[in-house]
Design a protein around this motif. Structure first.
Motif, mmCIF file in Angstrom:
data_model
loop_
_atom_site.group_PDB
_atom_site.id
_atom_site.type_symbol
_atom_site.label_atom_id
_atom_site.label_comp_id
_atom_site.label_asym_id
_atom_site.label_seq_id
_atom_site.Cartn_x
_atom_site.Cartn_y
_atom_site.Cartn_z
ATOM 1 N N VAL A 293 0.866 -1.175 0.000
ATOM 2 C CA VAL A 293 0.000 0.000 0.000
ATOM 3 C C VAL A 293 0.904 1.226 0.000
ATOM 4 O O VAL A 293 1.797 1.342 0.846
ATOM 5 N N VAL A 294 0.679 2.133 -0.953
ATOM 6 C CA VAL A 294 1.539 3.299 -1.143
ATOM 7 C C VAL A 294 0.772 4.557 -0.718
ATOM 8 O O VAL A 294 -0.356 4.783 -1.176
ATOM 9 N N GLU A 295 1.382 5.358 0.151
ATOM 10 C CA GLU A 295 0.748 6.595 0.601
ATOM 11 C C GLU A 295 1.288 7.775 -0.199
ATOM 12 O O GLU A 295 2.499 7.947 -0.344
ATOM 13 N N ILE A 296 0.354 8.600 -0.720
ATOM 14 C CA ILE A 296 0.693 9.734 -1.577
ATOM 15 C C ILE A 296 0.027 10.985 -1.017
ATOM 16 O O ILE A 296 -1.147 10.956 -0.646
ATOM 17 N N ASP A 297 0.776 12.088 -0.996
ATOM 18 C CA ASP A 297 0.217 13.384 -0.626
ATOM 19 C C ASP A 297 -0.257 14.072 -1.900
ATOM 20 O O ASP A 297 0.564 14.547 -2.686
ATOM 21 N N PRO A 298 -1.581 14.136 -2.148
ATOM 22 C CA PRO A 298 -2.054 14.708 -3.414
ATOM 23 C C PRO A 298 -1.864 16.219 -3.510
ATOM 24 O O PRO A 298 -1.935 16.777 -4.604
ATOM 25 N N PHE A 299 -1.626 16.871 -2.372
ATOM 26 C CA PHE A 299 -1.486 18.318 -2.355
ATOM 27 C C PHE A 299 -0.036 18.778 -2.508
ATOM 28 O O PHE A 299 0.233 19.974 -2.545
ATOM 29 N N ASP A 300 0.902 17.835 -2.591
ATOM 30 C CA ASP A 300 2.313 18.190 -2.708
ATOM 31 C C ASP A 300 2.948 17.379 -3.836
ATOM 32 O O ASP A 300 3.447 16.268 -3.608
ATOM 33 N N PRO A 301 2.968 17.932 -5.067
ATOM 34 C CA PRO A 301 3.524 17.181 -6.200
ATOM 35 C C PRO A 301 4.999 16.829 -6.046
ATOM 36 O O PRO A 301 5.491 15.943 -6.748
ATOM 37 N N ALA A 302 5.708 17.518 -5.158
ATOM 38 C CA ALA A 302 7.127 17.238 -4.964
ATOM 39 C C ALA A 302 7.383 16.170 -3.909
ATOM 40 O O ALA A 302 8.527 15.752 -3.712
ATOM 41 N N SER A 303 6.344 15.713 -3.220
ATOM 42 C CA SER A 303 6.530 14.738 -2.142
ATOM 43 C C SER A 303 6.841 13.358 -2.705
ATOM 44 O O SER A 303 6.472 13.023 -3.836
ATOM 45 N N THR A 304 7.518 12.552 -1.903
ATOM 46 C CA THR A 304 7.891 11.193 -2.303
ATOM 47 C C THR A 304 6.831 10.201 -1.835
ATOM 48 O O THR A 304 6.540 10.139 -0.635
ATOM 49 N N PRO A 305 6.245 9.415 -2.738
ATOM 50 C CA PRO A 305 5.317 8.368 -2.304
ATOM 51 C C PRO A 305 6.042 7.336 -1.436
ATOM 52 O O PRO A 305 7.215 7.022 -1.688
ATOM 53 N N VAL A 306 5.338 6.817 -0.427
ATOM 54 C CA VAL A 306 5.955 5.884 0.518
ATOM 55 C C VAL A 306 5.173 4.578 0.539
ATOM 56 O O VAL A 306 3.953 4.571 0.720
ATOM 57 N N LYS A 307 5.899 3.467 0.355
ATOM 58 C CA LYS A 307 5.301 2.140 0.473
ATOM 59 C C LYS A 307 5.306 1.768 1.955
ATOM 60 O O LYS A 307 6.376 1.590 2.556
ATOM 61 N N ARG A 308 4.097 1.647 2.533
ATOM 62 C CA ARG A 308 3.946 1.433 3.975
ATOM 63 C C ARG A 308 3.969 -0.065 4.271
ATOM 64 O O ARG A 308 2.946 -0.753 4.200
ATOM 65 N N THR A 309 5.141 -0.574 4.639
ATOM 66 C CA THR A 309 5.299 -2.021 4.784
ATOM 67 C C THR A 309 4.580 -2.589 5.991
ATOM 68 O O THR A 309 4.307 -3.799 6.035
ATOM 69 N N ALA A 310 4.242 -1.768 6.985
ATOM 70 C CA ALA A 310 3.539 -2.285 8.160
ATOM 71 C C ALA A 310 2.163 -2.824 7.806
ATOM 72 O O ALA A 310 1.599 -3.628 8.554
ATOM 73 N N LEU A 311 1.607 -2.412 6.667
ATOM 74 C CA LEU A 311 0.292 -2.885 6.230
ATOM 75 C C LEU A 311 0.371 -4.222 5.510
ATOM 76 O O LEU A 311 -0.655 -4.777 5.102
ATOM 77 N N GLY A 312 1.566 -4.757 5.345
ATOM 78 C CA GLY A 312 1.730 -6.078 4.765
ATOM 79 C C GLY A 312 1.824 -6.052 3.247
ATOM 80 O O GLY A 312 1.395 -5.118 2.582
ATOM 81 N N ARG A 313 2.392 -7.125 2.724
ATOM 82 C CA ARG A 313 2.542 -7.296 1.275
ATOM 83 C C ARG A 313 1.497 -8.296 0.796
ATOM 84 O O ARG A 313 1.339 -9.374 1.374
ATOM 85 N N ALA A 314 0.779 -7.932 -0.257
ATOM 86 C CA ALA A 314 -0.310 -8.760 -0.755
ATOM 87 C C ALA A 314 -0.681 -8.285 -2.151
ATOM 88 O O ALA A 314 -0.152 -7.282 -2.637
ATOM 89 N N ALA A 315 -1.590 -8.996 -2.803
ATOM 90 C CA ALA A 315 -2.202 -8.483 -4.036
ATOM 91 C C ALA A 315 -3.329 -7.560 -3.593
ATOM 92 O O ALA A 315 -4.511 -7.865 -3.714
ATOM 93 N N HIS A 316 -2.937 -6.406 -3.047
ATOM 94 C CA HIS A 316 -3.864 -5.524 -2.343
ATOM 95 C C HIS A 316 -4.975 -5.005 -3.256
ATOM 96 O O HIS A 316 -4.722 -4.521 -4.348
ATOM 97 N N GLU A 317 -6.190 -5.082 -2.744
ATOM 98 C CA GLU A 317 -7.365 -4.502 -3.413
ATOM 99 C C GLU A 317 -8.036 -3.550 -2.435
ATOM 100 O O GLU A 317 -8.904 -3.930 -1.667
ATOM 101 N N GLY A 318 -7.588 -2.313 -2.436
ATOM 102 C CA GLY A 318 -8.203 -1.319 -1.574
ATOM 103 C C GLY A 318 -7.551 -1.240 -0.211
ATOM 104 O O GLY A 318 -6.872 -2.163 0.256
ATOM 105 N N ALA A 319 -7.763 -0.075 0.434
ATOM 106 C CA ALA A 319 -7.266 0.173 1.789
ATOM 107 C C ALA A 319 -8.227 1.161 2.428
ATOM 108 O O ALA A 319 -8.094 2.367 2.273
#
Length: 626
Positions: A293-319
């Motif tokens: 699951v990747v967290e993105i700040d939509p209000f800051d185009p210069a921000s770095t998206p972060v893959k939040r590993t605490a939520l686990g790795r899976a074929a994720h469908e929604g969060a």
């Protein structure tokens, strides 16, 4: 559809019979009875449109096989933001070329292909906002003038550029219609080549290190972005789903690779032929860097998206995010693969003041759980915590990072319940949590549980919606569950395909969203290979339906063009504008190319169909669904 769970864990069908008997014998009245006494926990607060009265006030639309989007009388649907249109990057506004001759560099500044999950983020002033949306995959037969012929590095780069996420600014016009603002200081494209970061317990883990990133902290890109979520602090969660299709694996995959579907028949997108990163024979850890699951700040185009590993790795469908009474975040997610699992993450810390920046690392600390459903209607959340139960070094989990990289194997060990493709999850205002299970055609096949007294729907071609209520609060370790509805066609002569829908028939529920008034919006994803055929013959094209959770009534609200999937519902805060995505219109059964059976939305003779966002309004300006 990826199918790699060979564990002996019980499946949802092996435990669902008592609940299902109650449904079929007692009807929806018994099904909708509360399962737990006391006040229900409340979901994350959101804007609630004014107004009272019945939840569903529109007249159902008919089943359709037309090449258009159909909405109820008194509503209007406007196509907006189609694949290939410029997102609005300042100084980069390349127009879409109908012959698909746009370059990879141009595609990096255009909306990607196959819109999916989406959320609306309001801007100050009340007439506009940002739409953050996923682009799940590409049809290379449409993406390039000659499809897969003359395959080369430029085509791979264009395909990678058509994946990922778009952030666009939209604004309502005086006449009520909407348009994309171009240029916009918020416009952004995130692709399969965008630099990112890892956060959480697995960041820097040996299983995430590669030759290009020896520290294991800087993954490159996101792909197969399917469902999505929105946090209370104003960020966007995009979910990496079926990443296994992008990698060519070894001829003889090891246990870890096999459990994730990485093998010699991978490389469906042929990226590995010109980008060695996707050749798992040469870079065996690269697949471990996807499925997050990747967290993105939509209000800051210069921000770095972060893959939040605490939520686990899976074929994720929604969060889907809820909030406990004491202010902690809870993230529910399903895994869209046969016989895989349902998850819940509970943050360690409370949501802090300061919005996006004040909660930048909130999802990096907490506990991940997998669900076990009991035959008596009870359920338990099983913690995926290193050192607890079987999750030890002796069983192949050296530390918490390895537990999270190997979330499937850890869930196998814990005895979580194997599900029939759990996809989108919605939290209703009364605290019930709903999950779509699209189908599982492998049910009863060789090596899989057969149809029997505990599994009365052999093959489960139609799917269903399951729901549960947590004990006490969203962080509870126990819950009570039942089936909200078994999808199907009541007129079907085959009993196992009839279901128990009260109202308009549907099959293969996928997208799911609960609005602020309490309406449960259901979106369907029948495969192009079965649509209009056999037991699906009377169901027409894929659709979006509205359900009243209080009564179980279901009404058809929207029908899409041929071959499409209907997905990604969200609303403006006033409840008077809805945004919905139409994905892969005209899709061929092969799912990989050709102009197919549709020319929507342009209706250009011989033109390419294009995924696009649809804006839906009532002509009188009223609340959507009333």
């Amino acid at each position: 559809m990826e199918d790699s769970n060979r564990s002996s864990n019980p499946s949802i069908h092996e435990v669902s019979l008592p609940s299902r008997r109650t449904v079929l014998r007692g009807g929806l009245g018994g099904l909708l009875a509360p399962l737990a006494a006391g006040a229900a926990p409340q979901p994350a607060a959101g804007p609630a449109p004014a107004g009272t009265g019945p939840l569903l006030g529109f007249r159902s639309v008919a089943v359709s096989t037309e090449d258009r989007v159909t909405v109820p009388q008194g509503y209007v649907a406007q196509a907006l933001a189609a694949w290939g249109e410029p997102v609005g990057l300042p100084g980069r506004l390349p127009p879409f070329r109908p012959d698909a001759s746009n370059t990879a560099a141009e595609q990096e500044a255009q909306l990607g292909m196959h819109h999916d999950g989406m959320h609306f983020f309001a801007l100050e002033g009340g007439r506009g906002g940002l739409l953050a949306m996923n682009h799940e995959y590409t049809d290379d037969g449409l993406l390039h003038p000659d499809g897969f012929r003359t395959w080369n590095a430029e085509k791979v780069r264009k395909s990678q550029a058509a994946h990922g996420v778009s952030v666009i600014e939209v604004r309502q016009q005086p006449d009520g219609g909407w348009q994309v603002v171009r240029p916009s200081r918020w416009a952004r494209r995130i692709t399969a080549r965008t630099p990112m970061a890892f956060g959480g317990p697995a960041a820097g883990h040996a299983l995430l290190r590669t030759a290009a990133d020896p520290a294991g902290l800087r993954p490159l890109g996101t792909l197969n972005n399917c469902g999505s979520g929105r946090t209370p602090w104003g960020t966007y969660l995009t979910c990496e789903e079926n990443f296994a299709f992008y990698f060519r694996g070894p001829d003889r995959p090891g246990g870890h690779e096999a459990r994730w579907g990485i093998g010699p028949t991978g490389g469906w997108f042929r990226w590995h032929e010109h980008d060695e990163r996707f050749d798992a024979r040469r870079h065996p850890n690269e697949p471990n860097r996807f499925g997050w699951v990747v967290e993105i700040d939509p209000f800051d185009p210069a921000s770095t998206p972060v893959k939040r590993t605490a939520l686990g790795r899976a074929a994720h469908e929604g969060a889907t995010v809820a909030v406990t009474r004491d202010g902690r975040a809870v993230v529910y997610s399903g895994e869209d693969a046969r016989f895989e699992y349902l998850y819940k993450f509970v943050s360690r810390d409370r949501i802090r003041p300061g919005g996006r920046r004040g909660n930048a690392g909130l999802l990096d600390h907490g506990t991940l759980y997998a669900a076990r459903f009991g035959a008596d209607g009870s359920g338990r959340w099983l913690p995926l915590v290193h050192g607890q139960g079987p999750l030890t070094a002796a069983n192949g989990f050296a530390d918490q990072g390895e537990v999270l990289v190997k979330t499937r194997q850890a869930s196998d060990r814990l005895g979580a319940t194997r599900m029939d493709r759990p996809e989108w999850i919605a939290v209703a205002a009364d605290g019930w949590v709903y999950c779509t299970l699209t189908n599982n055609s492998a049910r009863g096949s060789v090596g899989q549980p057969p149809a029997d007294a505990a599994n009365p729907r052999a093959g489960n071609a139609m799917g269903h919606i399951l729901r549960w209520q947590e004990a006490g609060d969203f962080d509870g370790l126990r819950f009570r569950w039942n089936h909200f509805v078994l999808a199907g066609d009541p007129a079907n002569p085959r009993a196992e395909a009839r279901g128990n829908v009260r109202g308009d028939a549907f099959a293969c529920p996928d997208g799911l969203w609960a609005d602020a008034r309490g309406v449960l919006w259901i979106q369907t994803d029948m495969s192009a290979a079965v649509m209009g055929r056999g037991e699906f013959a009377r169901l027409g094209h894929n659709a979006m339906l509205a359900a009243d959770p209080r009564t179980g009534e279901v009404r058809r609200f929207l029908v899409g063009p041929p071959g499409c999937e209907v997905t990604g519902a969200t609303m403006a805060p006033d409840g008077r504008t809805m945004f919905v995505n139409i994905q892969h219109p005209g899709e061929n059964p092969s799912e990989r190319g050709g102009t197919g059976r549709s020319t929507w939305p342009d209706h250009r003779p011989g033109g390419r169909p294009r995924s696009a966002t649809v804006v839906i309004r009532r002509l009188d300006g009223g609340l959507i669904g009333t």
